[in-house]
Design a protein around this motif. Sequence first.
Motif, PDB file in Angstrom:
ATOM      1  N   GLN A 118      -5.801   3.436  10.218  1.00 38.29           N
ATOM      2  CA  GLN A 118      -6.849   2.899   9.369  1.00 38.29           C
ATOM      3  C   GLN A 118      -7.901   2.122  10.169  1.00 38.29           C
ATOM      4  OE1 GLN A 118      -4.616   0.773   6.291  1.00 38.29           O
ATOM      5  NE2 GLN A 118      -5.317   2.312   4.858  1.00 38.29           N
TER       6      GLN A 118
ATOM      7  N   GLN B 250      -0.929   3.816   2.877  1.00 36.65           N
ATOM      8  CA  GLN B 250      -1.478   2.705   2.088  1.00 36.65           C
ATOM      9  C   GLN B 250      -2.385   3.212   0.974  1.00 36.65           C
ATOM     10  OE1 GLN B 250      -1.195   2.772   5.320  1.00 36.65           O
ATOM     11  NE2 GLN B 250      -0.414   0.798   6.101  1.00 36.65           N
ATOM     12  N   GLN B 251      -3.225   4.201   1.270  1.00 38.30           N
ATOM     13  CA  GLN B 251      -4.131   4.725   0.251  1.00 38.30           C
ATOM     14  C   GLN B 251      -3.386   5.427  -0.864  1.00 38.30           C
ATOM     15  OE1 GLN B 251      -6.503   7.120   2.866  1.00 38.30           O
ATOM     16  NE2 GLN B 251      -8.026   5.505   3.256  1.00 38.30           N
TER      17      GLN B 251
ATOM     18  N   ALA C 126      -3.631  11.526   2.301  1.00 40.67           N
ATOM     19  CA  ALA C 126      -4.258  10.243   2.628  1.00 40.67           C
ATOM     20  C   ALA C 126      -3.286   9.433   3.462  1.00 40.67           C
ATOM     21  CB  ALA C 126      -4.647   9.478   1.365  1.00 40.67           C
TER      22      ALA C 126
END
Length: 590
Positions: A7, A253-254, A250
């Motif tokens: 990220q 976390q997403q 994704a």
Amino acid sequence: MSAALIQSGAALAPDILSVRNLTVSVRGPAGDTPLVQDLSFTLRRGETLAIAGESGSGKSITSLAIMGLLPPPAVRITGGTVTLGQTDLTSLPESQMRPLRGSRIAMIFQEPMTSLNPVLTVGTQLIEAIRAHTPATRREARTQALAALHAVRLSQPEQRMAQYPHELSGGMRQRVMIAMALALRPEVLIADEPTTALDVTVQREVLDLLRDLQREFGTAIILITHDMGVVAEMADRVIVMKSGRMVEEATTQQIFAAPQMPYTQDLLAAVPRMGQGRATPAKAQDAIARLGDVVVRFPIKGGLVGRTTAQVHAVEHVSFDIRRGETFALVGESGCGKSTIAKAIVGLVPHTGQIEVAGQTFAALDAAGQKALRRRVQIVFQDPMAALDPRMTVGNLIAEPLVIHGLGSPADQRARAAELMQRVGLTTDQMDRYPHEFSGGQRQRICIARALALQPDLIIADESVSALDVSVQARVLDLLQTLQRDFGIAFLFISHDMAVVENIADRVAVMYLGQIVETGTCLQVFGNPQHPYTRRLIDAVPVPDPAHVRAPSARLAGDVPSPIHPLGAGPARLVMTDIGNGHLVAQTGP
């Protein structure tokens, strides 16, 4: 590689595996039917990529296609490419693909017992795998095999080398599979449901082991699972599949914070979570079953004349009751005695102590009386396919208990089977189908319908949802609770899934080495556990939240105590001591 690194936009590791527009089809009379359609993704060095979805979504087919293990000629790749480094795996003949398996890309299967050769020792299989890919001598390969068993933290590796797979526990066998897969330091490791059938503490150890080995060797991992708690703890990125297609991709976390697709949202909503259990237990009623000081021991024979020399202390002085209309859960690791207690309740194993069902004991009844009493207790097993006769239609399977007990005419029996099919969410036009024509969740519903046929007072659910996808599991659990409300059935729910137990049970008993170490309501046991072993179980539960920071789970120091004791030994007393630094010491003795 961590999800935080992905990220952050920092420099990413290079791709080691690339899947482009992969299509896998099965050949049938009407032509090819796609099982996986137009799937594309990449895997980076040192990364863990999770592929999640329900059974039938194409997860395992994808892994077999990557490994070149699709069963020919019926199932084959009909489009796309799989590239490992600079090598196009889809264009390689089997003679060139075989050397790559193990050396550059390896796989851990869900059930190690079906992957290991039952007639060869663990050491022989490890040495064989190493020598198949390297020029090592037998002595050198043995040294490497021992080092691999040390790396996966298998106790007494020298002794394990000489043992056969059936002599090891499920967790030990899975460690052997991991050792075999990682012995040659592959660039890519595919782990297909590696912890689904394992106890929560063994699962924790296996996941920790995979993480440690990944850090040490830089292996890239494809983790195939339906356990979203495992996904949250292990994965950097997630691919969600449905019906052979990717529906979402994704970072972890997403996916958990803001899933975009309704299917992903439903999948996450079905995940049982700790802390969401029943606030109040069912209203207490009279007991349908009582166990008092129950002991079950199995003889071990030896010597030339086959005398009993020792005993397995499977259940040691267990006492509890199950009340009408409640769900009483037994939790603990494999081998702790949960299933043995279930068998003792229905009179399938000899025992001492007192077991009453509806005020009666099997020992005090003749054969006809025992048969009548068994009508009041039914069992739903973990593997529905093994519990259903493949030669019988499901209508006949559901009606069979009525036939055995001579209840009703054939027309009445079929009508009752049709009613029960509808009751568990199936249709009457499915009655003439066979078990193999149903999904795993549907087969479990058939087993539940069969258990309901005799209108029992108590149903024993022995790991009845542990192998099901989370969404199917949620539907089956909802069904059990609905049936309980409608018919007042009591459940003895045997499980190693602590989150499921907390969500369905009224009271809980925690077992270790044949003994109950703690019991109480769900709120008492899960909200304020008193025994160090209970705390160890709860700490080991995967949390479906990537932001959760898990405290180090307590580990048993030293060897696990043996349930085998010399003949004539007194009661085995279990003592578990918290010695600090995250370690427990368990000991048994007279």
